[in-house]
Design a protein around this motif. Structure first.
Motif, PDB file in Angstrom:
ATOM      1  N   GLU A 166      -1.882  -4.096  -5.582  1.00 33.79           N
ATOM      2  CA  GLU A 166      -0.906  -3.514  -4.673  1.00 33.79           C
ATOM      3  C   GLU A 166      -0.529  -2.125  -5.156  1.00 33.79           C
ATOM      4  O   GLU A 166      -0.678  -1.800  -6.345  1.00 33.79           O
ATOM      5  CB  GLU A 166       0.360  -4.386  -4.592  1.00 33.79           C
ATOM      6  CG  GLU A 166       1.122  -4.487  -5.910  1.00 33.79           C
ATOM      7  CD  GLU A 166       2.422  -5.256  -5.769  1.00 33.79           C
ATOM      8  OE1 GLU A 166       2.757  -5.688  -4.665  1.00 33.79           O
ATOM      9  OE2 GLU A 166       3.127  -5.390  -6.789  1.00 33.79           O
ATOM     10  N   SER A 238      -6.366   2.763  -1.990  1.00 38.14           N
ATOM     11  CA  SER A 238      -7.122   2.613  -0.747  1.00 38.14           C
ATOM     12  C   SER A 238      -6.217   2.490   0.472  1.00 38.14           C
ATOM     13  O   SER A 238      -6.632   2.771   1.602  1.00 38.14           O
ATOM     14  CB  SER A 238      -8.032   1.382  -0.834  1.00 38.14           C
ATOM     15  OG  SER A 238      -7.269   0.200  -0.997  1.00 38.14           O
ATOM     16  N   SER A 239      -4.971   2.079   0.258  1.00 38.99           N
ATOM     17  CA  SER A 239      -4.037   1.903   1.383  1.00 38.99           C
ATOM     18  C   SER A 239      -3.341   3.201   1.788  1.00 38.99           C
ATOM     19  O   SER A 239      -2.619   3.230   2.777  1.00 38.99           O
ATOM     20  CB  SER A 239      -2.988   0.852   1.018  1.00 38.99           C
ATOM     21  OG  SER A 239      -2.185   1.300  -0.070  1.00 38.99           O
TER      22      SER A 239
END
Length: 322
Positions: A166, A238-239
């Motif tokens: 995360e 990546s988010s």
């Protein structure tokens, strides 16, 4: 947003007296290689928080700063390969204690153990490899990247940050360290400052976490350009959208600083992004997720033309009214 036209010229870059690139890994090396024709007018501020691979093993067993990204940057900027450059990049095979170690890392570590300043150690290797551009470690003190997680706990080490599932709440450096003086001076002198491409959280962000570098970025009147990756990054970053990444930089520095961005053609843009953007196909033929050096150089040159032209137009308009 403007489409990248792929001009093979250096008209705008040739006017620049000092340009600084910030980052690490293969991304920064690619930028330095693309701009190697600028020689002494080009400087790099290199991330020194890596704790993986050969660099991580050396740090774990012998301490010191992370040499891997500095070595990579030096090797990629070499315009004429030689026996010295091949030796510097040699990696040991086999299964012994040297297996996997890069000789360049060991050479730089040996100079550090001889109590030679890391910046001077890099300069010695620059002379050996006939590299004209300047390459500075972000700090000359051993330092690690750390992250605060959303639950309040923290992890230390670049490898641990890359392994997160995360996005961390924030990043910081441990222990306290100061920026390399030559790096600060390079930022003071810069007319253009580049960020990226590369791993966003572990290559681009660490240098700007140093208070002196953040302060200099706030004060600098240089044009500041973010070079985005060509593919989706692995790991927690990546988010992040392009807007998110630029916002992260602004929040760490303490104010908006990015004037322009170079992005792939298919980038989804947020209209709230207040900077000039050019998009185009910049992929290398051999490794598609890395930038083609010639195309990247042309894209930087084209964007600089967009960023500096308004100033020139304002001057001409003022003269016309006199």
């Amino acid at each position: 947003m403007a489409d990248f036209k792929g001009y093979q010229q250096h008209e705008n870059l040739n006017r620049i007296k000092k340009i600084v690139a910030i980052g690490g890994g293969h991304g920064l090396g690619r930028v330095m290689s693309a701009l190697s024709f600028m020689k002494e007018r080009l400087s790099a501020i290199v991330t020194t928080t890596d704790n993986g691979g050969s660099t991580g093993r050396i740090r774990m067993e012998h301490g010191g700063i992370a040499w891997g990204d500095l070595r990579n940057c030096l090797n990629q900027i070499i315009t004429e390969p030689s026996t010295a450059s091949a030796l510097f990049e040699y990696r040991f095979g086999g299964n012994g204690e040297l297996a996997g170690h890069n000789l360049g890392n060991l050479m730089l570590k040996a100079l550090e153990d001889m109590h030679i300043r890391p910046t001077e150690a890099v300069n010695l290797i620059r002379d050996l490899l006939h590299v004209k551009s300047f390459i500075f470690p972000m700090s000359e003190q051993p330092i690690h990247l750390a992250a605060v997680l959303n639950g309040g706990s923290s992890v230390v080490g670049e490898v641990s940050v890359d392994s997160l599932t995360e996005l961390p709440k924030s990043l910081f450096l441990v222990p306290y360290a100061t920026a390399t003086p030559e790096a600060i001076q390079a930022l003071r002198d810069a007319e253009v400052i580049l960020f990226g491409p590369g791993s966003f959280l572990t290559s681009i962000i660490p240098p700007i976490l140093l208070p002196e570098i953040a302060e200099q970025l706030r004060q600098s009147e240089a044009k500041k350009i973010f070079i985005d990756n060509l593919g989706t990054e692995l790991g927690p970053a990546s988010s992040l959208s392009l807007t998110d990444r630029i916002q992260w930089i602004h929040e760490i520095v303490g104010q908006p600083i990015i004037d322009g961005a170079i992005v792939p053609t298919d980038t989804q843009l947020n209209e709230q992004l207040n900077c000039r953007i050019i998009a185009g196909r910049l992929n290398a033929d051999d490794i598609s997720y890395r930038h083609d050096r010639t195309l990247l150089c042309s894209a930087i040159d084209e964007l600089l033309g967009m960023l500096f032209k308004p100033q020139e137009d304002d001057v001409m308009h003022a003269l016309a009214e006199m």
